[in-house]
Design an enzyme around this catalytic site. Structure first.
Site, short mmCIF file in Angstrom:
data_model
loop_
_atom_site.label_atom_id
_atom_site.label_comp_id
_atom_site.label_asym_id
_atom_site.label_seq_id
_atom_site.Cartn_x
_atom_site.Cartn_y
_atom_site.Cartn_z
N GLY A 152 -18.47 -56.98 -99.23
CA GLY A 152 -19.04 -57.19 -98.04
C GLY A 152 -19.31 -56.13 -97.21
O GLY A 152 -19.68 -54.85 -97.74
N ASN A 212 -11.60 -53.67 -90.60
CA ASN A 212 -12.89 -54.39 -90.65
C ASN A 212 -12.56 -55.68 -91.52
O ASN A 212 -13.35 -56.77 -91.28
CB ASN A 212 -13.89 -53.42 -91.93
CG ASN A 212 -14.40 -54.58 -92.63
OD1 ASN A 212 -15.62 -54.77 -92.18
ND2 ASN A 212 -14.38 -55.01 -94.01
N SER A 254 -17.31 -58.66 -82.97
CA SER A 254 -18.27 -59.57 -83.29
C SER A 254 -19.17 -59.86 -81.81
O SER A 254 -18.58 -59.98 -80.94
CB SER A 254 -18.10 -60.93 -83.84
OG SER A 254 -18.83 -61.92 -83.84
N TYR A 283 -12.18 -67.93 -84.61
CA TYR A 283 -12.97 -66.67 -85.00
C TYR A 283 -13.24 -66.10 -83.70
O TYR A 283 -12.89 -64.65 -83.43
CB TYR A 283 -13.98 -66.89 -85.74
CG TYR A 283 -14.81 -65.43 -86.24
CD1 TYR A 283 -14.05 -64.94 -87.29
CD2 TYR A 283 -15.85 -65.28 -85.72
CE1 TYR A 283 -14.63 -63.47 -87.76
CE2 TYR A 283 -16.37 -63.92 -86.00
CZ TYR A 283 -15.81 -63.22 -86.97
OH TYR A 283 -16.59 -62.29 -87.45
#
Length: 249
Positions: free
Chosen positions: A18, A88, A144, A157
């Site tokens: 990714g 990451n 995020s 999350y």
């Protein structure tokens, strides 16, 4: 203050898939030596084969406290020149908390917390002495837009990313006082086309675009690197936090 990436030794978690894979590739292209951490032996082997001599890999389950501690000890011993840490690695589980059995939702939640938050804190603190003794070094943690405004389907999350954002800010404040040569950055990610986001959302950017934005922000010395549509979220959240929440919910 700008930061040159050329010649650095970079540790990238989730570095063989990714966004992490693209970060590893682009760091090599910028003249870095990369230590990529991941779980898939096949992906790690493919990365080493693609960049012989420029990439070394370590297999580690970052959801395990014991394995993270072992990883820190090995890195401190074997790679005392690490001067760039890229936090990451991450996992995201969409779950209906009223549909899943409590034991299952708790298991999912613990795995997310361990991977997305506990390992970030443990790796950062464990490698802080190594990074601080370099002439110039940097830490970047990938968070995020869901750290700003959570999504109902991914409650844990969003919480882990919000906590990682807060930890990164506090660490930056301490480094400004005690280790000003150590740059601490946060990359606030938008939706990226990876295995984790397959079947979710639209208007995704590519992993290559995401990695390039992160590294360009690092080179510019940015404390906060807003990637893709996260730039728009930043503006909307400033003008109307309630609207930002509704858009992501």
């Amino acid at each position: 203050m700008s930061l040159s990436l050329h010649g650095r030794t970079a540790l990238v978690t989730g570095g063989a898939r990714g966004i992490g894979l693209e970060l590893s590739r682009q760091l090599v292209a910028r003249g870095c030596r990369v230590i990529a951490v991941g779980q898939s032996l096949s992906h790690l082997a493919a990365l080493e084969q693609a960049f012989p001599g420029a990439v070394v890999t370590r297999r580690a389950d970052l959801s395990s406290r014991a394995k993270v501690d072992c990883l820190v000890a090995d890195l401190t011993r074997d790679h005392p020149g690490i001067d760039l840490l890229v936090n990451n690695a991450g996992v995201q589980v969409e779950m209906d908390l009223f549909a899943l059995p409590p034991a299952q939702s708790t298991e999912f939640a613990r795995h997310e917390i361990a991977t997305n938050l506990d390992s970030v804190v443990a790796l950062t603190l464990g490698l802080l002495p190594v990074l601080a003794r370099q002439e110039r070094a940097a830490i970047v943690t990938i968070t995020s837009g869901l750290a700003i405004a959570p999504k109902a389907a991914s409650p844990v999350y969003g919480a882990t990313k919000a906590a990682a954002r807060s930890f990164t800010r506090a660490l930056r404040y301490q480094c400004q006082r005690a280790a000003p040569h150590l740059q601490v950055s946060e990359a606030i990610m938008s939706l990226v086309a990876t295995d984790m986001t397959e079947g979710r959302g639209s208007g995704k950017i590519t992993p290559a675009q995401a990695a390039d934005a992160v590294l360009a922000g690092l080179e510019r010395g940015q404390a906060e690197i807003w990637v893709g549509k996260a730039k728009l979220l930043r503006l909307v959240n400033r003008l109307s936090p309630g609207l930002a929440s509704r858009l992501l919910r």
